[in-house]
Design a protein around this motif. Structure first.
Motif, mmCIF file in Angstrom:
data_model
loop_
_atom_site.group_PDB
_atom_site.id
_atom_site.type_symbol
_atom_site.label_atom_id
_atom_site.label_comp_id
_atom_site.label_asym_id
_atom_site.label_seq_id
_atom_site.Cartn_x
_atom_site.Cartn_y
_atom_site.Cartn_z
ATOM 1 N N TYR A 61 0.832 -1.201 0.000
ATOM 2 C CA TYR A 61 0.000 0.000 0.000
ATOM 3 C C TYR A 61 0.872 1.258 0.000
ATOM 4 C CZ TYR A 61 -3.389 3.538 1.141
ATOM 5 O OH TYR A 61 -4.152 4.680 1.091
ATOM 6 N N GLY A 65 -0.087 0.755 -3.693
ATOM 7 C CA GLY A 65 -1.541 0.718 -3.559
ATOM 8 C C GLY A 65 -2.191 2.058 -3.317
ATOM 9 N N ARG A 66 -1.505 2.951 -2.622
ATOM 10 C CA ARG A 66 -2.110 4.258 -2.310
ATOM 11 C C ARG A 66 -2.366 5.089 -3.564
ATOM 12 N NH1 ARG A 66 1.934 8.389 -1.652
ATOM 13 N NH2 ARG A 66 4.034 7.570 -2.024
ATOM 14 N N ASP A 71 -11.706 0.413 -2.978
ATOM 15 C CA ASP A 71 -12.389 0.568 -1.694
ATOM 16 C C ASP A 71 -12.023 -0.520 -0.702
ATOM 17 O OD1 ASP A 71 -13.908 2.839 -2.559
ATOM 18 O OD2 ASP A 71 -15.218 1.466 -3.660
ATOM 19 N N VAL A 73 -9.588 -4.423 -0.233
ATOM 20 C CA VAL A 73 -8.646 -5.417 -0.738
ATOM 21 C C VAL A 73 -9.101 -6.789 -0.264
ATOM 22 C CG1 VAL A 73 -6.328 -6.380 -0.394
ATOM 23 C CG2 VAL A 73 -6.596 -3.985 -0.971
ATOM 24 N N ARG A 154 -10.010 -0.027 2.497
ATOM 25 C CA ARG A 154 -8.889 0.845 2.173
ATOM 26 C C ARG A 154 -8.512 1.735 3.357
ATOM 27 N NH1 ARG A 154 -7.258 3.610 -2.946
ATOM 28 N NH2 ARG A 154 -5.725 5.170 -2.291
#
Length: 243
Positions: A61, A65-66, A71, A73, A154
């Motif tokens: 993340y 991922g960020r 919404d 994982v 998230r």
């Protein structure tokens, strides 16, 4: 199977295996036919990723991922078969909640789990809870979950990735612990009725008892049958499951 059952849902490859397989994993990740939208390699390998899958996901993340739009994982390990769309399998997990497997107070798990029975691992478990109590003042119920098939919102992952989480214990301890610490609700994902539930073992277990292909075929063919199976080590023909 994930791509065919979940059209339009991004699929990220998170690799945590040994160095001997790394080049092969990169080749697989670069093949569009396999349907991966992106590919990430953990800086660690082997047992570290098995023990600290939550920290590998947090690193993903922070690094990648960020920047992606999502919404929630769903962590689908290599030997977990989900024979229905994610939206169906996790339908009862509300927005903003963690969906965990058999989340149970340690007092109810009993002495058969290594992280409370083996002295060297029990020491780590105790050290984890003591460190979290000292650093963040958490004194809630100590729980564990089976670390197969969690779904994480998230917002939780973003908050978790900002913390200096100690590498103590196991992700099966840390996920419910930090959900409580950060104020996120935890619900059952429904893959097992309970931690101790022998009827579930033929379909979903964390003991290493492999699930046979015929069991999967039978359940998928049955209305209202199970759709989550672990561990599966056999090749599963997608077409035979109606996917």
């Amino acid at each position: 199977m994930l791509r065919r059952l979940n059209p339009g849902v991004p699929i990220v490859g998170l690799y945590g295996g040994g160095g001997g397989y790394r080049a092969a994993a990169f080749r697989i990740g670069s093949r569009p036919a396999l349907g991966l939208d992106s590919f990430y390699r953990s800086r660690h390998s082997g047992r570290w990723n098995w023990q600290h899958g939550d920290l590998a996901l947090a690193a993903w993340y922070r690094d990648a991922g960020r920047h992606l739009g999502f919404d929630v994982v769903h962590l689908v390990e290599w030997d977990l078969v989900l024979a229905a769309p994610l939206a169906e399998v996790y339908a009862h997990v509300p927005d903003g909640a963690l969906g965990l497997t058999a989340c149970t107070p340690l007092a109810e798990i009993g002495p058969d789990w290594d992280w409370v029975s083996r002295p060297e691992l029990r020491t780590q478990t105790q050290a984890l809870f003591e460190a979290v109590a000292e650093r963040w003042g958490f004194t809630g119920v100590r729980r564990a979950c089976l670390g197969v098939g969690p779904c994480l919102p998230r917002a939780f992952l973003a908050d978790y990735a900002e913390l200096d989480v100690p590498e103590l214990g196991h992700d099966e301890l840390r996920l419910p612990l930090f959900a409580d610490l950060l104020g996120y609700p935890v619900v059952e994902n429904g893959f097992r009725a309970a931690w101790h539930s022998s009827p579930d073992d033929a379909f979903f277990n964390a003991t290493g008892r492999r699930i046979e292909l015929e069991v999967i075929r039978s359940e998928v063919a049955r209305a209202g049958g199970r759709r989550a199976f672990h561990p599966v080590h056999a090749r599963v023909p997608v077409a035979a499951l109606g996917a």
